[in-house]
Scaffold this active site. Structure first.
Site, PDB file in Angstrom:
ATOM      1  CD1 TRP A 464      -2.673  -1.985   0.237  1.00  0.00           C
ATOM      2  CD2 TRP A 464      -1.739  -2.066   2.341  1.00  0.00           C
ATOM      3  NE1 TRP A 464      -3.225  -2.670   0.823  1.00  0.00           N
ATOM      4  CE2 TRP A 464      -2.601  -3.255   2.021  1.00  0.00           C
ATOM      5  CE3 TRP A 464      -1.338  -2.409   3.714  1.00  0.00           C
ATOM      6  CZ2 TRP A 464      -2.956  -4.284   2.784  1.00  0.00           C
ATOM      7  CZ3 TRP A 464      -1.408  -3.186   4.237  1.00  0.00           C
ATOM      8  CH2 TRP A 464      -2.392  -4.321   4.007  1.00  0.00           C
ATOM      9  CG  HIS A 465       4.040   1.667   1.201  1.00  0.00           C
ATOM     10  ND1 HIS A 465       5.103   0.899   1.916  1.00  0.00           N
ATOM     11  CD2 HIS A 465       3.245   1.939   2.029  1.00  0.00           C
ATOM     12  CE1 HIS A 465       5.047   0.723   3.034  1.00  0.00           C
ATOM     13  NE2 HIS A 465       3.793   1.378   3.287  1.00  0.00           N
ATOM     14  N   PRO A 466       1.845   2.906  -3.050  1.00  0.00           N
ATOM     15  CG  PRO A 466      -0.409   3.393  -3.804  1.00  0.00           C
ATOM     16  CD  PRO A 466       0.483   2.606  -2.657  1.00  0.00           C
TER      17      PRO A 466
END
Length: 526
Positions: A464-466
């Protein structure tokens, strides 16, 4: 004091900020505190939901909550054609209101790498004092930290003693024990620094918005998705909401909607790759081929071991723990304690390449809690070389974008992630870890490289680190300048993780706050 909200927007403001996530709240808070500007902060999700998950021990409960955007990737060829759900915050505070509370600045090498890639003013020497300004660190001010800043940083209290056995296990396999993974020892094993104050989650809403809620010029509006940036004669003049409301900006429009929503909004507004825009019938305002390029993330796999000694987060759901938290803000639910291990490259020293985060709860391949005592180690590749794209599916603002991160498409990523899984397995086999943990649950065994590679392909998830889809720089594919101004459009800025040239080595909440700080600094400085 709660941030003041409006039932209808101001028709005109000095600065309109699109996105009330980590960076957007920082920009709004700093501008409200440092100027008399009229500021409208627009959040697509709920404003009231910003404090729905204050209890640190309940952090995993938010993963299926409606306060999340859920974008789904296209089938990933290197993952057996699987589609991956990418979750991002959909509430005031964004990720800081729903994340796992980790605060990692990243490595100095990350920022020096940005500088080398053309992001002038973003080297470690430039950003270190900004982190000092941001932090209210329980350890006090020093070379790497600040005191008195908006964001509370502390280690979890009331830690289950068994969790500390994994620190000892890391030392037994040759990792240095770090007392501060944001300090001089960023390779090693130690406790994760967290955004917790007095037993409760400390988000950017608490740190940046609540202190300025009384300011008359600040208006915060929830449930206000933006569908277009208004651009006239090459100048951003405001935004149009999904309900048709128009809000004009005298000075600036700041996009802080995140690495998936910001490039989508730019392209819907005519800023992006010209051929792609024309294919969807969108008039080209600025031909910016880099918009939506450079999409990447930390690919991660969860590995699980049984726990045969001590308490886990499953035990912490009992009545006694609930009562301790309700009455005193203490006990196992007052923290989301995590041990973090940062492994150097397998072929030598240097900045970390793999991260392992240890959680005293079992999670399956879809990151859903197991009903047996277990410890999960999420193993993430910190320096992925794979890159993907974000593209429009249509000119309809309600249509989901085409998200293609290209996980593991670079041939160097899978071997390095495999090595990370093996190093975590070695740590979990150390004597100190065996006093707490037992047999491996997931995967059931780690055999040949080929078998392990197949397991990784079938179980890789996003962390969840785009980031990276509007990267800063001065080359033809850069979308924004190092001062975060959009190339080709006046009065338009981007302030979120989409501007990163490359993802940082660690969870990306702290860098998002940093980017918000710099954006506010640039606006206030003229």
């Amino acid at each position: 004091m709660e941030p003041r909200t409006t039932t209808g927007p101001s028709e005109v403001a000095d600065v309109v900020i699109v996105g009330g996530g980590a960076a957007g709240c920082v920009v709004a808070g700093r501008l409200a505190a440092g100027s008399d500007r009229e500021i409208v902060l627009l959040e697509a999700g709920s404003v009231a939901d910003a404090r729905r998950s204050p209890m640190p021990g309940g952090a995993f409960a938010a993963l299926n909550d409606e306060i999340l955007h859920t974008d789904v990737t296209v089938p990933q060829p290197e993952l057996g054609g699987r589609k991956i759900a990418v979750l991002t915050g959909k509430a005031l505070g964004g990720g800081s209101s729903v994340n796992m509370l980790a605060w990692f600045q990243g490595d100095p090498a990350d920022y020096d790498g940005w500088l080398a890639a053309g992001a002038e003013g973003w080297g470690w020497a430039d950003v270190r004092p900004v982190f000092q300004r941001i932090e209210h660190n329980a350890a006090g001010a020093g070379e790497f930290h600040g005191a008195g800043g908006p964001m509370a940083i502390d280690f979890a209290r009331d830690i289950e003693p068994g969790l500390l056995r994994f620190v000892a296990a890391g030392e037994q396999v040759g990792l240095p024990v770090s007392h501060d993974l944001n300090g001089k020892d960023r390779v090693g094993v130690g406790l994760s620094p967290t955004n917790i104050r007095n037993g409760a989650r400390h988000s950017v809403v608490d740190g940046y918005l609540t202190p300025v809620a009384h300011r008359p010029g600040l208006s915060v509006r929830g449930d206000s998705p933006v569908e277009r940036i208004l651009i006239e004669d090459g100048r951003a003049t405001g935004v149009r909401l999904a309900d048709g409301t128009v809000i004009r900006a005298r000075e600036k429009v700041v996009l802080a909607a995140g690495a998936l929503k910001t490039p989508k909004l730019l392209m819907l507004s005519g800023v992006g790759p010209a051929e792609h825009l024309r294919a969807h019938g969108i008039d080209v305002v600025a031909d910016s081929p880099g918009v939506g390029q450079n999409l990447h993330d930390h690919p991660m796999v969860p590995a699980v071991w049984q726990v045969h000694s001590g308490r886990t987060l499953l035990d912490a759901q009992d009545e006694q723990s609930q009562e301790a938290y309700r009455l005193l803000g203490r006990g196992p639910l007052s923290a989301f304690p995590t041990v973090a291990a940062f492994f150097p490259p397998a072929d030598g020293d240097g900045a970390p390449e793999v991260q392992g985060l240890f959680y005293l709860i079992g999670l399956d391949g879809d990151l859903q809690p197991l009903d047996e005592p277990a410890v999960t180690v999420t193993v993430a590749l910190l320096t992925p070389r794979s890159r993907g794209t974000l593209r429009l599916a249509s000119a309809d603002p309600a249509a989901a974008p085409i998200v293609d991160p290209g996980y593991l498409t670079d041939p160097g990523d899978l071997p390095r992630l495999r090595e990370g899984v093996r190093r975590v397995a070695e740590l979990m086999a150390a004597p100190a870890a065996r006093k707490v943990s037992g047999a491996r649950v997931f995967p059931a065994e780690i055999a040949s490289d080929e078998a392990l590679d197949e397991w990784i392909r079938q179980n890789v998830q996003t962390q969840w680190h785009p980031c990276g889809t509007c990267r800063m720089g001065t080359d033809p594919l850069a979308v924004v300048t190092p001062r975060l101004a959009v190339h080709g459009v006046e009065n338009l800025m981007v302030a979120d993780n989409s501007v990163m040239p490359a993802v940082t080595r660690g969870n990306t909440h702290a860098p998002a706050v940093l980017i918000g700080e710099r954006a506010a600094e640039f606006i206030l400085g003229g």
